[in-house]
Design a protein around this motif. Structure first.
Motif, short mmCIF file in Angstrom:
data_model
loop_
_atom_site.label_atom_id
_atom_site.label_comp_id
_atom_site.label_asym_id
_atom_site.label_seq_id
_atom_site.Cartn_x
_atom_site.Cartn_y
_atom_site.Cartn_z
N PRO A 15 10.75 46.09 39.15
CA PRO A 15 9.73 45.03 39.04
C PRO A 15 8.33 45.56 39.36
O PRO A 15 8.15 46.36 40.27
CB PRO A 15 10.18 43.99 40.07
CG PRO A 15 11.64 44.24 40.25
CD PRO A 15 11.82 45.72 40.09
N TYR A 16 7.37 45.09 38.60
CA TYR A 16 5.95 45.46 38.78
C TYR A 16 5.43 44.86 40.07
O TYR A 16 5.82 43.77 40.48
CB TYR A 16 5.18 44.92 37.59
CG TYR A 16 3.78 45.42 37.39
CD1 TYR A 16 3.51 46.77 37.22
CD2 TYR A 16 2.72 44.52 37.29
CE1 TYR A 16 2.22 47.22 36.97
CE2 TYR A 16 1.42 44.95 37.04
CZ TYR A 16 1.18 46.31 36.89
OH TYR A 16 -0.11 46.75 36.65
N GLU A 58 -2.81 47.00 46.98
CA GLU A 58 -1.88 47.51 47.99
C GLU A 58 -0.70 48.21 47.33
O GLU A 58 -0.19 49.22 47.86
CB GLU A 58 -1.37 46.36 48.87
CG GLU A 58 -2.46 45.65 49.66
CD GLU A 58 -3.21 44.61 48.84
OE1 GLU A 58 -2.85 44.39 47.66
OE2 GLU A 58 -4.20 44.06 49.37
N PHE A 59 -0.27 47.70 46.19
CA PHE A 59 0.85 48.30 45.47
C PHE A 59 0.50 49.70 44.98
O PHE A 59 1.27 50.65 45.17
CB PHE A 59 1.22 47.40 44.29
CG PHE A 59 2.26 47.97 43.36
CD1 PHE A 59 3.55 48.21 43.79
CD2 PHE A 59 1.93 48.25 42.04
CE1 PHE A 59 4.52 48.73 42.92
CE2 PHE A 59 2.88 48.76 41.16
CZ PHE A 59 4.16 49.00 41.61
N VAL A 60 -0.69 49.85 44.39
CA VAL A 60 -1.09 51.16 43.87
C VAL A 60 -1.29 52.15 45.01
O VAL A 60 -0.87 53.32 44.93
CB VAL A 60 -2.36 51.03 43.01
CG1 VAL A 60 -2.83 52.41 42.54
CG2 VAL A 60 -2.09 50.14 41.80
N ALA A 61 -1.92 51.71 46.09
CA ALA A 61 -2.09 52.59 47.25
C ALA A 61 -0.73 53.00 47.81
O ALA A 61 -0.52 54.16 48.20
CB ALA A 61 -2.91 51.88 48.33
N TYR A 119 -9.01 51.82 42.39
CA TYR A 119 -7.86 51.81 43.29
C TYR A 119 -7.90 53.02 44.22
O TYR A 119 -8.56 54.02 43.93
CB TYR A 119 -6.55 51.84 42.49
CG TYR A 119 -6.27 50.58 41.70
CD1 TYR A 119 -5.55 49.54 42.27
CD2 TYR A 119 -6.72 50.46 40.38
CE1 TYR A 119 -5.27 48.39 41.54
CE2 TYR A 119 -6.45 49.31 39.65
CZ TYR A 119 -5.73 48.27 40.23
OH TYR A 119 -5.47 47.13 39.51
N GLN A 120 -7.16 52.91 45.32
CA GLN A 120 -7.00 54.05 46.22
C GLN A 120 -5.79 54.84 45.75
O GLN A 120 -4.66 54.62 46.18
CB GLN A 120 -6.78 53.56 47.66
CG GLN A 120 -8.03 52.96 48.30
CD GLN A 120 -7.82 52.60 49.75
OE1 GLN A 120 -6.76 52.13 50.15
NE2 GLN A 120 -8.83 52.83 50.57
#
Length: 400
Positions: free
Chosen positions: A170-171, A205-208, A242-243
């Motif tokens: 899930p994304y 937060e997900f990408v970090a 993004y981070q």
């Protein structure tokens, strides 16, 4: 155009393999934000080749680049360097965190290259690891491998057996991603905004968290920016919002502004293709690279990105007013890749009626509209399109 050369749109379409439903229109010319059909009817175009026409239809800078380069060199063979190839590669690297470029002809081909490079890197540096984690509702292209990577449900039964080695989770679910990692995992691949899913942005937060997971487990982070790259989201590349420190970025669509060119851009630390591993007859073609460089120069010009963000804010304000008036739902996206839930109305029905009214839209889902105008959009075209859309919604509301 004489009618006898276009009356046969219906008859002549039989010469094409049918792959999608198309209205019985034949577009003859385009200028800026508008397309004109065989009857010279104009349409305000908020599809723009599927987020492709960065500067709109037939901009002067692209015309001049094509003319100049076509008179100088069109195709020397991919076995040799050419000047536009070298210059475009330098521009992409100098304006990103990446170091090296492999040019392709389509976004799918760029993603295919990313998959190949990740697997080659896994063979050399991670004990043969080959699995790539991708995400539900994602879209990465239409080659067999990229369809296998894609999380689109409609692709699942097609062209079996597909390429193995893709684990879909899930994304925006970091825990599910972490649980999917095993000793055969080599990379995580994602769109920072899932376009075909209805313009769904990745949470910061997900990408970090993905970035941290990749560092922890020695995985490659691949960002598919085929739709989001080249200013579409209000920065040159979406990853810059993004981070994250991706190892591979893929580009397409807006990179060429309407001509077929795409790219895989990488951190040289993971560069591991051996001679003969990768190639392509037209890859790095000087004609396409020259046009792409002209587009990129415009996007990098002072004030261009600020204008995108100003118009995006105005566009969102007008969409919000429309949503309040007609009971529509949430607005999503960044820059000039936006979507809105259609509330009580059918997205495809809105698209059809809007086209009849002279506005070209896309409904990626039954309950949503996607807006992908040229990045040169102004408040004037926003007002025009919103007025046309409001007229369509008024008609549909009255019919309920």
């Amino acid at each position: 155009m004489e009618s006898n050369s276009v009356t046969d749109v219906v008859a002549k379409q039989n010469y094409l393999i049918p792959i999608t439903k198309r209205p019985e229109l034949c577009f003859i010319r385009g200028a800026g934000h508008y397309l004109f059909d065989q009857h010279d009817k104009g349409y305000l175009d908020w599809i723009q080749g599927w987020a492709v026409n960065t500067l709109g239809h037939s901009p002067e800078v692209m015309q001049q680049a094509l003319i100049k380069q076509s008179a100088q060199l069109i195709n020397p063979s991919p076995a040799f360097y050419n000047q536009p190839m070298l210059e475009l590669a330098e521009m992409l690297c100098e304006n990103s965190r990446f170091d090296q470029v492999f040019f392709t002809n389509s976004g799918a081909e760029a993603n295919e290259g990313a998959i190949k490079l990740a697997r080659k890197w896994g063979q050399k540096h991670k004990h043969g690891a080959f699995k790539i984690i991708t995400f539900q509702h994602s879209f990465h292209g239409r080659t067999l491998a990229t369809m296998s990577a894609t999380g689109k449900e409609a692709f699942a039964p097609l062209f079996e057996p597909k390429v193995s080695g893709f684990t879909k989770v899930p994304y925006n679910d970091l825990a599910a991603t972490e649980s999917a990692i095993d000793d055969q995992t080599v990379a995580v691949m994602l769109e920072l905004i899932q376009g075909e899913a209805g313009v769904i942005p990745a949470d910061a937060e997900f990408v970090a968290g993905l970035d941290a997971l990749c560092k922890q487990h020695n995985l490659l982070l691949i960002v598919d920016e085929v739709q989001t790259g080249i200013g579409r989201t209000g920065t040159l590349f979406a990853y810059q919002q993004y981070q994250a420190e991706p190892h591979i970025m893929t580009l397409g669509k807006g990179l060429g502004g309407g001509v077929p060119i795409a790219a895989m851009v990488i951190d040289k630390a993971i560069s591991c293709f051996d001679p003969g591993d990768q190639g392509g007859t037209y890859n790095g073609n000087p004609l396409m690279c020259a046009v792409s460089a002209a587009v990129l120069q415009e996007v990098l010009a002072e004030g261009f990105m600020a204008q995108i963000n100003r118009v995006s804010e105005y566009f969102c304000q007008q969409l919000s007013a429309l949503a309040e008036e007609f009971g529509l739902g949430a607005i999503r996206g960044k820059g000039l890749l936006l979507a809105i839930n259609t509330g009580p109305f059918s997205g495809p029905q809105i698209v059809e009626l809007a086209r009849e009214a002279g506005l070209l839209l896309n409904a990626p889902r039954e309950d949503s509209l996607r807006f992908m105008p040229a990045l040169t959009l102004t408040e004037t075209e926003v007002d025009e399109g919103i007025a046309l859309l409001a007229g369509v919604l008024t008609t549909l509301k009255a019919a309920k």
